[in-house]
Design a protein around this motif. Structure first.
Motif, short mmCIF file in Angstrom:
data_model
loop_
_atom_site.label_atom_id
_atom_site.label_comp_id
_atom_site.label_asym_id
_atom_site.label_seq_id
_atom_site.Cartn_x
_atom_site.Cartn_y
_atom_site.Cartn_z
N TYR A 44 0.83 -1.21 0.00
CA TYR A 44 0.00 0.00 0.00
C TYR A 44 0.86 1.26 0.00
O TYR A 44 0.66 2.16 -0.82
CB TYR A 44 -0.92 -0.02 1.22
N CYS A 45 1.84 1.31 0.89
CA CYS A 45 2.70 2.49 0.99
C CYS A 45 3.58 2.65 -0.24
O CYS A 45 3.80 3.75 -0.73
CB CYS A 45 3.59 2.40 2.23
N GLU A 46 4.07 1.54 -0.75
CA GLU A 46 4.94 1.61 -1.93
C GLU A 46 4.18 2.10 -3.16
O GLU A 46 4.69 2.92 -3.91
CB GLU A 46 5.53 0.23 -2.21
N GLU A 47 2.95 1.65 -3.34
CA GLU A 47 2.15 2.11 -4.48
C GLU A 47 1.82 3.59 -4.35
O GLU A 47 1.83 4.32 -5.34
CB GLU A 47 0.88 1.28 -4.61
N ASN A 48 1.53 4.04 -3.15
CA ASN A 48 1.27 5.47 -2.94
C ASN A 48 2.51 6.30 -3.24
O ASN A 48 2.43 7.36 -3.83
CB ASN A 48 0.81 5.73 -1.51
N ARG A 49 3.65 5.81 -2.82
CA ARG A 49 4.90 6.54 -3.00
C ARG A 49 5.32 6.59 -4.46
O ARG A 49 5.87 7.58 -4.94
CB ARG A 49 6.00 5.89 -2.15
N ARG A 50 5.04 5.53 -5.22
CA ARG A 50 5.50 5.43 -6.60
C ARG A 50 4.41 5.79 -7.61
O ARG A 50 4.54 5.53 -8.79
CB ARG A 50 6.00 4.01 -6.84
N GLU A 53 5.62 8.01 -10.60
CA GLU A 53 6.44 7.23 -11.53
C GLU A 53 5.56 6.39 -12.46
O GLU A 53 5.77 6.35 -13.67
CB GLU A 53 7.37 6.33 -10.73
N ARG A 54 4.54 5.76 -11.88
CA ARG A 54 3.62 4.93 -12.67
C ARG A 54 2.83 5.78 -13.66
O ARG A 54 2.66 5.41 -14.82
CB ARG A 54 2.67 4.22 -11.71
N ARG A 55 2.37 6.94 -13.21
CA ARG A 55 1.59 7.83 -14.07
C ARG A 55 2.43 8.35 -15.24
O ARG A 55 1.96 8.42 -16.37
CB ARG A 55 1.06 9.01 -13.25
N ASP A 59 1.75 7.94 -19.25
CA ASP A 59 1.70 9.11 -20.13
C ASP A 59 2.66 8.97 -21.30
O ASP A 59 2.32 9.31 -22.43
CB ASP A 59 2.01 10.39 -19.35
N LYS A 60 3.86 8.48 -21.05
CA LYS A 60 4.84 8.29 -22.13
C LYS A 60 4.32 7.28 -23.14
O LYS A 60 4.46 7.46 -24.35
CB LYS A 60 6.18 7.83 -21.57
N LYS A 61 3.74 6.22 -22.64
CA LYS A 61 3.20 5.18 -23.51
C LYS A 61 2.07 5.75 -24.38
O LYS A 61 2.01 5.51 -25.59
CB LYS A 61 2.68 4.01 -22.66
N TYR A 62 1.20 6.54 -23.78
CA TYR A 62 0.08 7.16 -24.49
C TYR A 62 0.58 8.14 -25.54
O TYR A 62 0.10 8.15 -26.67
CB TYR A 62 -0.83 7.86 -23.48
N LEU A 63 1.57 8.96 -25.20
CA LEU A 63 2.12 9.92 -26.16
C LEU A 63 2.80 9.21 -27.33
O LEU A 63 2.70 9.66 -28.47
CB LEU A 63 3.11 10.85 -25.46
#
Length: 72
Positions: A44-50, A53-55, A59-63
């Motif tokens: 839970y904490c790791e996903e919140n912190r990262r 980075e995930r977003r 975004d790069k993939k979409y662009l």
């Protein structure tokens, strides 16, 4: 020369004995599970912190998809 005990040299123990320690206790999940503290490894904490980075990766993939479509 007289040897001093190790507890005399330790500032934290000395301040606790004299009542001057002002650190707050961990609250909530941080008080129960050590991995939930800052830079922890619980999922839970790791996903919140990262999240950022995930977003950015999404975004790069979409662009990249948009740019390849425009070239065609």
């Amino acid at each position: 020369m007289e040897e001093r005990s190790r507890s005399d040299d330790m500032g934290l123990e000395k301040s606790i004995k004299s009542g001057k320690e002002r650190r707050k206790q961990y609250r909530g999940a941080k008080g129960i599970d050590r991995s939930c503290r800052n830079h922890g490894s619980c999922i839970y904490c790791e996903e919140n912190r990262r999240y950022r980075e995930r977003r950015l990766k999404i975004d790069k993939k979409y662009l990249k998809e948009i740019l390849t479509k425009e070239e065609i």
